[in-house]
Every structure is written in C-alpha cells, then in structure tokens.
Design a protein around this motif. Structure first.
Motif, PDB file in Angstrom:
ATOM      1  N   SER A 132       0.859  -1.187   0.000  1.00 47.72           N
ATOM      2  CA  SER A 132       0.000   0.000   0.000  1.00 47.72           C
ATOM      3  C   SER A 132       0.893   1.233   0.000  1.00 47.72           C
ATOM      4  O   SER A 132       2.095   1.139   0.308  1.00 47.72           O
ATOM      5  CB  SER A 132      -0.921   0.022   1.219  1.00 47.72           C
ATOM      6  OG  SER A 132      -0.203   0.324   2.388  1.00 47.72           O
ATOM      7  N   GLN A 133       0.332   2.382  -0.327  1.00 47.56           N
ATOM      8  CA  GLN A 133       1.110   3.620  -0.347  1.00 47.56           C
ATOM      9  C   GLN A 133       1.675   3.928   1.037  1.00 47.56           C
ATOM     10  O   GLN A 133       2.812   4.351   1.175  1.00 47.56           O
ATOM     11  CB  GLN A 133       0.247   4.786  -0.826  1.00 47.56           C
ATOM     12  CG  GLN A 133       1.014   6.080  -0.931  1.00 47.56           C
ATOM     13  CD  GLN A 133       0.146   7.224  -1.430  1.00 47.56           C
ATOM     14  OE1 GLN A 133      -1.027   7.054  -1.696  1.00 47.56           O
ATOM     15  NE2 GLN A 133       0.744   8.388  -1.555  1.00 47.56           N
ATOM     16  N   ARG A 134       0.899   3.690   2.084  1.00 50.16           N
ATOM     17  CA  ARG A 134       1.336   3.994   3.446  1.00 50.16           C
ATOM     18  C   ARG A 134       2.324   2.961   3.971  1.00 50.16           C
ATOM     19  O   ARG A 134       3.222   3.278   4.749  1.00 50.16           O
ATOM     20  CB  ARG A 134       0.118   4.070   4.369  1.00 50.16           C
ATOM     21  CG  ARG A 134       0.486   4.411   5.785  1.00 50.16           C
ATOM     22  CD  ARG A 134      -0.731   4.585   6.644  1.00 50.16           C
ATOM     23  NE  ARG A 134      -0.358   4.922   8.003  1.00 50.16           N
ATOM     24  CZ  ARG A 134      -1.213   5.187   8.947  1.00 50.16           C
ATOM     25  NH1 ARG A 134      -2.498   5.168   8.687  1.00 50.16           N
ATOM     26  NH2 ARG A 134      -0.813   5.472  10.157  1.00 50.16           N
ATOM     27  N   GLY A 135       2.129   1.723   3.606  1.00 46.75           N
ATOM     28  CA  GLY A 135       3.009   0.663   4.112  1.00 46.75           C
ATOM     29  C   GLY A 135       2.855   0.499   5.614  1.00 46.75           C
ATOM     30  O   GLY A 135       1.741   0.519   6.135  1.00 46.75           O
TER      31      GLY A 135
END
Length: 145
Positions: A132-135
């Motif tokens: 995901s973008q956030r990780g």
C-alpha cells in the motif's frame, strides 16, 4: 429503521437513557449516586441499568464533549463496548483529567451510549500482505504539517 433496545432498571431510581435532540447519535446516561472525583482520580459510576442488545449490534459508551471541554472529564476505556450477549449492569469508568475536584450528582448526565451495527471479520492467516502507499508507517510518520 429503529432497533429495539430493551432496558431493565436494576435500581428504581435509575433514569432511562434518552436522546436530547432529534438526530442525535448518542443517548445520555445518568448517574444513580453522588461521586467526588479529585484531579487524576477515576471512579466507577453506576447507571442502575442493564441492556438487552440485538445480536449484530453493540453499544459504545462515550464521553460527553461538554464535560471533557469544561472539566477535563473522560472515560478511561473510551469507547467502552457493551456486547449483545452482556446482560449485566452498565457502569461508566469516569476519570478527571482536570485541575479541579468535580462532583457528580445523582441524576447527572455522565456519558452517552451509541448503538452500532457490527460486522464480523473472517480471519485468514497469510504469509504476505499486499503493498500500500502507506506501508507500515505509523505513529507520526506523516508529520504534523
């Protein structure tokens, strides 16, 4: 659609919860006794009520915003969850984060109860999670500005 919430008075002086205004999400809960909370103290507030909640729902016990702003009062386990299978007394763990001693009088509004629909998760163990973008960034990873 309204859900029926059955309420039993465990104490004849208990006050049934009520919505203060049309459209309110939370029902006010009332104390059946007097309490004194010194700064930093927490107390077990009795409402004198027990609920029968339909399966698939819960009641969340939440602080009252006016008590939080004006006096620094909150609920220790906020929000507190009342499960549908629980039939015992509804009590509030109130804490005084303020600087002054606070008196709860019998009949005072001390918290609010919000009915929520519950979705059950199907648990699946996996060896990897999708990217995901956030990780795994958390705890302030986005900064304050």
């Amino acid at each position: 659609m309204n859900i029926k919430l059955k309420i039993k008075k465990l104490n004849p002086e208990a006050i049934l919860p009520s919505y203060a205004h049309k459209g309110d999400a939370g029902m006010d809960l009332f104390s059946i006794k007097d309490y004194i909370l010194k700064p930093g103290e927490r107390v077990f507030i009795e409402t004198g009520l027990a609920f029968e909640i339909e399966e698939g729902y819960e009641i969340q016990i939440r602080p009252r915003s006016g008590l939080a702003l004006k006096y620094g009062l909150s609920i220790v386990n906020s929000p507190g969850t009342v499960d549908s299978g629980y039939r015992g007394p509804i009590n509030i763990i109130l804490i005084n984060h303020g600087q002054e001693t606070f008196t709860v009088n019998k009949g005072d509004k001390v918290a609010q109860a919000v009915l929520n629909k519950i979705e059950k998760a199907e648990i699946e163990e996996v060896s990897e999670l999708s990217e995901s973008q956030r990780g795994d960034g958390g705890f302030g990873s986005t900064g304050i500005k």
